[in-house]
Write a protein that holds these residues in place. Structure first.
Motif, mmCIF file in Angstrom:
data_model
loop_
_atom_site.group_PDB
_atom_site.id
_atom_site.type_symbol
_atom_site.label_atom_id
_atom_site.label_comp_id
_atom_site.label_asym_id
_atom_site.label_seq_id
_atom_site.Cartn_x
_atom_site.Cartn_y
_atom_site.Cartn_z
ATOM 1 N N LYS A 65 -5.446 -7.787 -3.655
ATOM 2 C CA LYS A 65 -4.687 -8.568 -2.667
ATOM 3 C C LYS A 65 -3.658 -7.690 -1.965
ATOM 4 O O LYS A 65 -3.465 -7.800 -0.758
ATOM 5 C CB LYS A 65 -3.993 -9.758 -3.329
ATOM 6 C CG LYS A 65 -4.922 -10.910 -3.610
ATOM 7 C CD LYS A 65 -4.167 -12.090 -4.202
ATOM 8 C CE LYS A 65 -5.089 -13.262 -4.420
ATOM 9 N NZ LYS A 65 -4.375 -14.419 -4.977
ATOM 10 N N ARG A 66 -3.008 -6.817 -2.736
ATOM 11 C CA ARG A 66 -2.042 -5.913 -2.118
ATOM 12 C C ARG A 66 -2.732 -4.951 -1.152
ATOM 13 O O ARG A 66 -2.208 -4.671 -0.071
ATOM 14 C CB ARG A 66 -1.272 -5.146 -3.183
ATOM 15 C CG ARG A 66 -0.239 -6.030 -3.871
ATOM 16 C CD ARG A 66 0.618 -5.285 -4.816
ATOM 17 N NE ARG A 66 1.445 -4.287 -4.138
ATOM 18 C CZ ARG A 66 2.276 -3.501 -4.794
ATOM 19 N NH1 ARG A 66 2.394 -3.583 -6.094
ATOM 20 N NH2 ARG A 66 3.003 -2.613 -4.129
ATOM 21 N N LEU A 67 -3.907 -4.455 -1.531
ATOM 22 C CA LEU A 67 -4.645 -3.579 -0.615
ATOM 23 C C LEU A 67 -5.026 -4.326 0.652
ATOM 24 O O LEU A 67 -4.909 -3.797 1.755
ATOM 25 C CB LEU A 67 -5.902 -3.024 -1.293
ATOM 26 C CG LEU A 67 -5.723 -1.936 -2.342
ATOM 27 C CD1 LEU A 67 -7.087 -1.457 -2.821
ATOM 28 C CD2 LEU A 67 -4.906 -0.779 -1.818
ATOM 29 N N GLU A 68 -5.482 -5.568 0.487
ATOM 30 C CA GLU A 68 -5.876 -6.370 1.642
ATOM 31 C C GLU A 68 -4.702 -6.572 2.590
ATOM 32 O O GLU A 68 -4.864 -6.562 3.808
ATOM 33 C CB GLU A 68 -6.408 -7.721 1.168
ATOM 34 C CG GLU A 68 -6.836 -8.618 2.313
ATOM 35 C CD GLU A 68 -7.306 -9.982 1.838
ATOM 36 O OE1 GLU A 68 -8.250 -10.494 2.437
ATOM 37 O OE2 GLU A 68 -6.721 -10.520 0.880
ATOM 38 N N GLN A 69 -3.509 -6.719 2.028
ATOM 39 C CA GLN A 69 -2.305 -6.902 2.846
ATOM 40 C C GLN A 69 -1.736 -5.581 3.329
ATOM 41 O O GLN A 69 -0.696 -5.541 3.962
ATOM 42 C CB GLN A 69 -1.252 -7.662 2.042
ATOM 43 C CG GLN A 69 -1.665 -9.055 1.659
ATOM 44 C CD GLN A 69 -0.728 -9.676 0.633
ATOM 45 O OE1 GLN A 69 0.222 -9.062 0.161
ATOM 46 N NE2 GLN A 69 -1.006 -10.911 0.287
ATOM 47 N N LYS A 70 -2.429 -4.500 2.977
ATOM 48 C CA LYS A 70 -2.003 -3.148 3.333
ATOM 49 C C LYS A 70 -0.633 -2.818 2.750
ATOM 50 O O LYS A 70 0.155 -2.078 3.327
ATOM 51 C CB LYS A 70 -2.041 -2.940 4.844
ATOM 52 C CG LYS A 70 -3.442 -3.063 5.421
ATOM 53 C CD LYS A 70 -3.444 -2.771 6.889
ATOM 54 C CE LYS A 70 -4.759 -2.844 7.594
ATOM 55 N NZ LYS A 70 -5.944 -3.202 6.988
ATOM 56 N N ASP A 71 -0.332 -3.390 1.588
ATOM 57 C CA ASP A 71 0.900 -3.135 0.852
ATOM 58 C C ASP A 71 0.534 -2.210 -0.300
ATOM 59 O O ASP A 71 0.221 -2.652 -1.401
ATOM 60 C CB ASP A 71 1.483 -4.456 0.342
ATOM 61 C CG ASP A 71 2.759 -4.263 -0.459
ATOM 62 O OD1 ASP A 71 3.355 -3.172 -0.382
ATOM 63 O OD2 ASP A 71 3.159 -5.211 -1.150
ATOM 64 N N ARG A 100 -5.109 3.377 3.771
ATOM 65 C CA ARG A 100 -4.092 4.111 4.513
ATOM 66 C C ARG A 100 -4.650 4.698 5.811
ATOM 67 O O ARG A 100 -3.921 4.845 6.797
ATOM 68 C CB ARG A 100 -3.525 5.227 3.635
ATOM 69 C CG ARG A 100 -2.329 5.924 4.230
ATOM 70 C CD ARG A 100 -1.750 6.984 3.297
ATOM 71 N NE ARG A 100 -1.028 6.354 2.203
ATOM 72 C CZ ARG A 100 -1.377 6.419 0.927
ATOM 73 N NH1 ARG A 100 -2.448 7.101 0.556
ATOM 74 N NH2 ARG A 100 -0.669 5.834 0.001
ATOM 75 N N SER A 101 -5.937 5.005 5.832
ATOM 76 C CA SER A 101 -6.531 5.636 7.013
ATOM 77 C C SER A 101 -6.623 4.677 8.202
ATOM 78 O O SER A 101 -6.932 5.090 9.305
ATOM 79 C CB SER A 101 -7.911 6.198 6.685
ATOM 80 O OG SER A 101 -8.822 5.152 6.418
ATOM 81 N N HIS A 102 -6.334 3.399 7.954
ATOM 82 C CA HIS A 102 -6.329 2.411 9.038
ATOM 83 C C HIS A 102 -4.904 2.180 9.524
ATOM 84 O O HIS A 102 -3.950 2.368 8.793
ATOM 85 C CB HIS A 102 -6.940 1.102 8.561
ATOM 86 C CG HIS A 102 -8.391 1.229 8.258
ATOM 87 N ND1 HIS A 102 -8.849 1.693 7.044
ATOM 88 C CD2 HIS A 102 -9.486 0.988 9.016
ATOM 89 C CE1 HIS A 102 -10.164 1.716 7.071
ATOM 90 N NE2 HIS A 102 -10.583 1.309 8.240
ATOM 91 N N ASP A 103 -4.741 1.751 10.766
ATOM 92 C CA ASP A 103 -3.414 1.498 11.343
ATOM 93 C C ASP A 103 -2.735 0.309 10.674
ATOM 94 O O ASP A 103 -3.375 -0.595 10.167
ATOM 95 C CB ASP A 103 -3.521 1.207 12.844
ATOM 96 C CG ASP A 103 -3.962 2.425 13.628
ATOM 97 O OD1 ASP A 103 -3.792 3.552 13.114
ATOM 98 O OD2 ASP A 103 -4.476 2.255 14.752
ATOM 99 N N GLY A 104 -1.410 0.309 10.732
ATOM 100 C CA GLY A 104 -0.623 -0.837 10.291
ATOM 101 C C GLY A 104 -0.425 -0.938 8.804
ATOM 102 O O GLY A 104 -0.116 -1.990 8.287
ATOM 103 N N VAL A 105 -0.536 0.173 8.089
ATOM 104 C CA VAL A 105 -0.358 0.134 6.641
ATOM 105 C C VAL A 105 1.124 0.054 6.298
ATOM 106 O O VAL A 105 1.942 0.799 6.817
ATOM 107 C CB VAL A 105 -0.978 1.387 5.982
ATOM 108 C CG1 VAL A 105 -0.657 1.424 4.498
ATOM 109 C CG2 VAL A 105 -2.475 1.395 6.187
ATOM 110 N N LYS A 106 1.467 -0.887 5.424
ATOM 111 C CA LYS A 106 2.827 -1.023 4.913
ATOM 112 C C LYS A 106 2.849 -0.354 3.541
ATOM 113 O O LYS A 106 2.277 -0.862 2.586
ATOM 114 C CB LYS A 106 3.187 -2.514 4.780
ATOM 115 C CG LYS A 106 4.507 -2.774 4.122
ATOM 116 C CD LYS A 106 4.701 -4.280 3.955
ATOM 117 C CE LYS A 106 5.801 -4.561 2.982
ATOM 118 N NZ LYS A 106 5.871 -5.976 2.620
#
Length: 109
Positions: A65-71, A100-106
């Motif tokens: 879930k955290r990966l999906e949220q880019k957290d 991380r290789s995608h835009d908008g990663v938190k």
């Protein structure tokens, strides 16, 4: 139409309460919400004929879930997740690198 909420109240040993509180803090989850989620998962699994969810499945779900949220978890968190899930830290780092290789990663603090 929402159902009227019912209160479930039970006691646990102080040490279990402390460990659960630490777990929720590490996962950045509210204790009440996590407990409700565990109950919902067990009931859903029971209805579908599956066995109740295990702690390992819950850690995996939290991580995904955290990966999906880019957290993205910090390195220390990755070590904990890897240990709890029984996979290598390198594998989890690879998954994080893909996200991380995608835009908008938190990135986690």
């Amino acid at each position: 139409m929402d159902e009227k909420p019912k209160i479930i109240k039970f006691e646990v040993p102080e040490s279990l309460h402390t460990e659960f509180k630490i777990l929720c803090a590490r996962l950045q989850e509210n204790m009440k919400d996590r407990a409700r989620g565990l109950i919902e998962a067990d009931v859903a699994n029971s209805k579908s004929g599956d066995s109740p969810s295990t702690e390992e499945e819950n850690h995996a779900l939290s991580f995904l879930k955290r990966l999906e949220q880019k957290d993205l978890p910090k390195n220390g968190e990755l070590v904990v997740f890897a240990h709890e899930l029984g996979v290598s830290v390198e594998f989890l780092k690879m998954l994080c690198d893909c996200v991380r290789s995608h835009d908008g990663v938190k990135v986690g603090k």
